[in-house]
Design a protein around this motif. Sequence first.
Motif, mmCIF file in Angstrom:
data_model
loop_
_atom_site.group_PDB
_atom_site.id
_atom_site.type_symbol
_atom_site.label_atom_id
_atom_site.label_comp_id
_atom_site.label_asym_id
_atom_site.label_seq_id
_atom_site.Cartn_x
_atom_site.Cartn_y
_atom_site.Cartn_z
ATOM 1 N N ILE A 10 17.465 -32.954 10.004
ATOM 2 C CA ILE A 10 16.598 -31.775 10.075
ATOM 3 C C ILE A 10 15.648 -31.744 8.882
ATOM 4 O O ILE A 10 14.441 -31.527 9.027
ATOM 5 N N ARG A 11 16.197 -32.006 7.705
ATOM 6 C CA ARG A 11 15.364 -31.987 6.495
ATOM 7 C C ARG A 11 14.299 -33.085 6.543
ATOM 8 O O ARG A 11 13.123 -32.855 6.221
ATOM 9 N N ARG A 12 14.698 -34.296 6.963
ATOM 10 C CA ARG A 12 13.767 -35.422 6.999
ATOM 11 C C ARG A 12 12.624 -35.161 7.972
ATOM 12 O O ARG A 12 11.444 -35.367 7.651
ATOM 13 N N LEU A 13 12.959 -34.698 9.177
ATOM 14 C CA LEU A 13 11.935 -34.468 10.188
ATOM 15 C C LEU A 13 11.028 -33.294 9.816
ATOM 16 O O LEU A 13 9.823 -33.329 10.077
ATOM 17 N N ARG A 14 11.616 -32.268 9.217
ATOM 18 C CA ARG A 14 10.796 -31.125 8.785
ATOM 19 C C ARG A 14 9.787 -31.560 7.729
ATOM 20 O O ARG A 14 8.593 -31.227 7.802
ATOM 21 N N GLN A 15 10.243 -32.310 6.733
ATOM 22 C CA GLN A 15 9.350 -32.746 5.671
ATOM 23 C C GLN A 15 8.293 -33.710 6.197
ATOM 24 O O GLN A 15 7.153 -33.714 5.712
ATOM 25 N N ALA A 16 8.651 -34.514 7.199
ATOM 26 C CA ALA A 16 7.675 -35.439 7.790
ATOM 27 C C ALA A 16 6.525 -34.672 8.441
ATOM 28 O O ALA A 16 5.389 -35.161 8.491
ATOM 29 N N LYS A 17 6.800 -33.465 8.932
ATOM 30 C CA LYS A 17 5.762 -32.640 9.529
ATOM 31 C C LYS A 17 5.005 -31.820 8.484
ATOM 32 O O LYS A 17 4.009 -31.165 8.807
ATOM 33 N N GLY A 18 5.510 -31.842 7.227
ATOM 34 C CA GLY A 18 4.874 -31.041 6.191
ATOM 35 C C GLY A 18 5.161 -29.557 6.321
ATOM 36 O O GLY A 18 4.405 -28.716 5.832
ATOM 37 N N TRP A 19 6.273 -29.220 6.987
ATOM 38 C CA TRP A 19 6.619 -27.820 7.217
ATOM 39 C C TRP A 19 7.529 -27.291 6.118
ATOM 40 O O TRP A 19 8.361 -28.015 5.571
ATOM 41 N N SER A 20 7.392 -25.997 5.856
ATOM 42 C CA SER A 20 8.367 -25.309 5.019
ATOM 43 C C SER A 20 9.575 -24.958 5.878
ATOM 44 O O SER A 20 9.540 -25.060 7.118
ATOM 45 N N GLN A 21 10.657 -24.528 5.246
ATOM 46 C CA GLN A 21 11.829 -24.091 6.002
ATOM 47 C C GLN A 21 11.495 -22.862 6.853
ATOM 48 O O GLN A 21 11.981 -22.721 7.979
ATOM 49 N N ALA A 22 10.641 -21.988 6.310
ATOM 50 C CA ALA A 22 10.236 -20.803 7.069
ATOM 51 C C ALA A 22 9.448 -21.203 8.310
ATOM 52 O O ALA A 22 9.597 -20.592 9.381
ATOM 53 N N ARG A 23 8.611 -22.231 8.181
ATOM 54 C CA ARG A 23 7.821 -22.688 9.338
ATOM 55 C C ARG A 23 8.741 -23.248 10.424
ATOM 56 O O ARG A 23 8.545 -22.979 11.620
ATOM 57 N N LEU A 24 9.746 -24.033 10.030
ATOM 58 C CA LEU A 24 10.673 -24.564 11.026
ATOM 59 C C LEU A 24 11.410 -23.437 11.731
ATOM 60 O O LEU A 24 11.601 -23.460 12.958
ATOM 61 N N ALA A 25 11.834 -22.424 10.988
ATOM 62 C CA ALA A 25 12.519 -21.283 11.600
ATOM 63 C C ALA A 25 11.608 -20.606 12.622
ATOM 64 O O ALA A 25 12.039 -20.259 13.732
ATOM 65 N N ALA A 26 10.327 -20.440 12.265
ATOM 66 C CA ALA A 26 9.381 -19.789 13.177
ATOM 67 C C ALA A 26 9.176 -20.616 14.448
ATOM 68 O O ALA A 26 9.125 -20.062 15.563
ATOM 69 N N GLU A 27 9.067 -21.956 14.288
ATOM 70 C CA GLU A 27 8.856 -22.817 15.452
ATOM 71 C C GLU A 27 10.093 -22.840 16.360
ATOM 72 O O GLU A 27 9.980 -22.867 17.587
ATOM 73 N N ALA A 28 11.281 -22.832 15.753
ATOM 74 C CA ALA A 28 12.508 -22.798 16.557
ATOM 75 C C ALA A 28 12.627 -21.467 17.293
ATOM 76 O O ALA A 28 13.050 -21.413 18.459
#
Length: 402
Positions: A10-28
């Motif tokens: 999860i961390r690797r893929l999120r960082q590959a997209k340049g997303w913050s943790q808050a951005r991943l939460a919003a997209e999920a």
Amino acid sequence: MRGETAAHMIRRLRQAKGWSQARLAAEANRAAGLPDSLKRQDVYRYEKGKRTPREWLPFIAAALDVPVIELEQAAATGPQEKAPVTVADFLPETDPLAPLNVRQGRRIGMGDVTDLAGRVHGLRLADDFLAGGDLIGAALRELRSAVKLYREGSHAAEVGRALLSQIGELAQIAGWIASDAGRHEEAERIYKLGISAAQQAADTTLVGNLAGSLAYQYSNTGQAKEGLILAQAALEAAGEEAPPKARALYLDRVAWAHTKANEPQPAMRALGEASEALSNDSGDRAAPQYLYWVEAGELQVMESRVYTELKRPLRAVPLLREVLARYNATHTRELALYLSWLAVALADANEPEEAAATAQRVLTLSADVASERTAERVKVVLHRLEKYRDVPEVREVLDDAA
């Protein structure tokens, strides 16, 4: 990746997209059709391996564009080596920038962001000439106003990201001012708010600047271990693609953190890497405006301070004299700080008369400066001169100070 855990994936893929943790939460949340159900702190716990996503696996997989079976297999993988410390590990679980459920404020546009950017830069320029005690009130008022604007106003996504970046920049200078005023706990809270804003704006260079500033405060307030860990995390957060000026600054802070942790060789290496980073500045990657002050002379200052702290005065004194010979005398606080390092280096070089004369300049310059930094440096200088009290010039300075 074979044997990769869900936390790492999860961390690797999120960082590959340049997303913050808050951005991943919003997209999920968007994938699940459940607004505001998954929080940034939930993503943080998933990435630290403190909790398994379970029912959120399909939606996180959808947000990250990865087959859900891969994430499920990763979730079934046993524990791995401990994940490296990141800037997010230093943030509180609650988000101080969470928008209000009902925004009743006015519509915010790019014009408002531009106005805020002008005030932020004005505050930064004022810090070149005034001390923390003079500016802390204005800095806190601006920060409170900017956060309120973001939380209560309505705005398009692009405007929101730009506003978050400006809040991050404002938090960096406000935190620096609070630290200079001796309000370290308040400075820490401000820096962390700024890091959260910069992460949500996906501004990795700004994340590095804020985290590095907090690391610098830790290193200078008896938290050498935390300062070193965070300084290294700040450099990592900024990444290899950060502008050369930014990498040079963050490497300088790593060098200082190693110095305060009494690790001379890593400190020397980081200084060399900082100089190399700055020399590679071809202008291809423009540095943000807030790094206007980072140049070769500033790197020399840090180099000389490291040498002074490591008690290598023969290398520190010539560097400091070179810097001071061309320094702008209107920057009273910085001039007093740099002279304080020279006074200590001269004392270490067994030149008490020169050290005393330099210390007197420090005392004179800092007398009316509302800066906790200069006040602390005065104490260090006077303490270092005590062993030369029998020298008349030194005794006179010590007696006057007393």
